[in-house]
Design an enzyme around this catalytic site. Structure first.
Site, short mmCIF file in Angstrom:
data_model
loop_
_atom_site.label_atom_id
_atom_site.label_comp_id
_atom_site.label_asym_id
_atom_site.label_seq_id
_atom_site.Cartn_x
_atom_site.Cartn_y
_atom_site.Cartn_z
N HIS A 10 0.81 -1.23 0.00
CA HIS A 10 0.00 0.00 0.00
C HIS A 10 0.84 1.27 0.00
CE1 HIS A 10 0.88 0.20 4.32
NE2 HIS A 10 0.32 1.39 4.36
N ASP A 11 2.07 1.22 0.48
CA ASP A 11 2.93 2.40 0.52
C ASP A 11 4.08 2.32 -0.48
OD1 ASP A 11 1.61 4.02 2.30
OD2 ASP A 11 2.77 3.40 4.05
N ASP B 252 -4.92 1.17 7.97
CA ASP B 252 -3.80 2.11 7.93
C ASP B 252 -3.88 3.12 9.08
OD1 ASP B 252 -1.47 3.27 6.45
OD2 ASP B 252 -2.82 4.99 6.30
N HIS C 154 -6.20 4.10 0.14
CA HIS C 154 -6.37 4.12 1.60
C HIS C 154 -6.40 5.52 2.19
CE1 HIS C 154 -1.97 3.94 0.96
NE2 HIS C 154 -1.85 4.60 2.10
N HIS C 155 -6.17 6.54 1.38
CA HIS C 155 -6.32 7.92 1.86
C HIS C 155 -7.51 8.64 1.20
CE1 HIS C 155 -2.93 8.25 4.55
NE2 HIS C 155 -2.13 7.73 3.64
N LYS D 237 5.68 5.44 -1.58
CA LYS D 237 6.43 6.26 -0.61
C LYS D 237 7.92 6.29 -0.90
CE LYS D 237 3.79 6.99 3.58
NZ LYS D 237 3.58 6.64 4.98
N HIS E 51 2.30 9.62 -2.88
CA HIS E 51 2.65 8.21 -2.71
C HIS E 51 1.53 7.27 -3.11
CE1 HIS E 51 0.57 8.34 1.24
NE2 HIS E 51 0.59 7.03 1.21
#
Length: 419
Positions: free
Chosen positions: A265-266, A347, A318-319, A269, A294
């Site tokens: 998921h990251d 998260d 997820h954001h 980043k 990201h």
């Protein structure tokens, strides 16, 4: 676990290579070009499909160990012979059976040739030497100028170092390629991916769900191991997401995909400098804008991998928020999948309860208060949030247990000799 599930290892290697490129704009395309040059040399030397594919994989990933370096420009220095990032790259990838040979090639990609030491039949010596030459050639080539006009200078540079830095047989194979104008035009083109796929073995490098889970786990370490503060984040999110998915009656296959999505998921980043991720004070507007990229990169990189199904959506959104005010796509709540909603709660839960550079992990009271407020304000799903709060102790124990394992792996990885 699921015999019908198949994902190309080549596609996953390309995805990781694109993520590595995010670390430093100067790296963009470097790994792909090295993979192409090395692949063409391997073809010229008539290496079998297994060795050739692993050399190409190694080319795609040869600087993966540089992610944790403070000065990432050093790997593009003309006469750089740094071997630290080569060793780190080896350690990151060697535990994955599908990439063990490629990892060994990466380990050797800055090892100069020594006359009389090793022979052409030595696979690790040959693979490392092919990679070494390909890496130096790409750094020597100025892509803003006519590549054909640079050919003779590059060949002369290699000639002066043949036998003491570069293996003669590898230099000869490269010289044969260098006479083809198309070879140089290819290197400076932006369409190498299809040619690289042609040179790799599709059938023998397929991943089932278990294999992809192992790859996802290694990816999460590459993402997270840049800092002790992030070293355990993805493992915590993955375990929390699987727990919540189970409570929402996901199937065994869906929970497996959710774990992989948590690991990945990251991925984007890698575009965010460690100093921003570790900043103790409030982020500036510019810094926060960079952090927001990201999820965008995570989605764009993973969506290109055939067979991942829902993973890019579950991993990258997820954001996003139920009220449509999240980022980066501003997805409205009614269009936000259940998997994405689960990942968002996982998260937030993990982020609140783990230690961060600017604060200690929050206790149950503070965490549940923030979760409730976020649900009430349209940020995260109320039903999934209620489950997380109701099962707080069990979920927290699971996350901490998984994160302790990840922390132990991090500490063992960064032994004193690796620092």
């Amino acid at each position: 676990m699921d015999a019908d599930f198949k994902v190309s290892m080549s596609d996953m290697v390309i995805a990781l290579s694109k993520a590595i490129d995010l670390v430093n704009p100067k790296l963009t395309g470097h790994h792909q070009r090295v993979a192409y040059i090395a692949g063409r040399i391997s073809e010229s030397m008539k290496l079998d499909i297994y060795k050739r594919t692993n050399i190409i994989f190694a080319g795609y990933l040869h600087d993966v160990g540089a992610i944790s370096l403070t000065d990432k420009d050093v790997i593009l220095t003309f006469d750089n012979e740094d071997t630290i990032h080569a060793e780190v790259g080896y350690k990151l990838l060697n535990t994955l059976s599908e990439l063990q040979l490629a990892a060994n090639y990466i380990r050797e990609h800055h090892t100069p040739y020594q006359k009389g030491k090793g022979c052409l039949e030595d696979s690790l010596l040959l693979g490392g030497q092919i990679l070494y030459l390909a890496d130096r050639v790409d750094i020597l080539l100025d892509r803003s100028k006519d590549p054909l006009a640079q050919k003779d200078n590059i060949l002369n540079w290699l000639k002066e170092r043949t036998g003491n830095k570069f293996m003669p047989e590898v230099v000869e194979a490269f010289k044969e390629l260098a006479h083809q104008e198309s070879f140089w035009f290819d290197i400076v083109s932006s369409n190498l991916e299809s040619q690289l796929k042609r040179m790799t073995g599709y059938i023998i490098f397929e991943l089932d769900l278990d294999g992809l889970t192992s790859v996802g786990r290694i990816f999460s370490q590459i993402i997270d191991f840049r800092s002790r503060f992030t070293a355990t984040h993805s493992s915590g999110v993955a375990s929390a997401a699987v727990f919540l998915a189970d409570k929402m009656s996901f199937s065994g296959r869906e929970k497996g995909l959710m774990r992989i999505a948590g690991y990945l998921h990251d991925l984007g980043k890698l575009a965010v400098p460690s100093e921003i991720l570790e900043k103790r004070g409030q982020l500036s507007t510019t810094e926060f804008a960079l952090v927001k990229t990201h999820t965008y990169y995570t989605y764009r990189i993973l969506e290109k991998v055939s067979g991942l199904e829902k993973i890019p959506v579950w991993a990258a959104l997820h954001h996003e928020r139920l009220d449509g005010k999240g980022y980066p796509f501003r997805v409205n709540g009614k269009d936000l999948s259940l998997g994405s909603r689960i990942m968002a709660v996982a998260d937030v839960f993990t982020a609140l309860t783990e230690n961060r550079p600017y604060r200690e992990g929050m206790n149950k009271s503070k965490t549940t208060k923030i979760l409730r407020l976020m649900a009430e304000n349209g940020a995260i799903d109320p039903e999934i949030t209620a489950i997380a709060i109701c099962c707080f102790d069990e979920l927290n124990r699971l996350c901490r247990s998984e994160q302790l394992i990840a922390l132990d792996e991090y500490e063992k990885f960064w032994q004193p000799e690796m620092k």
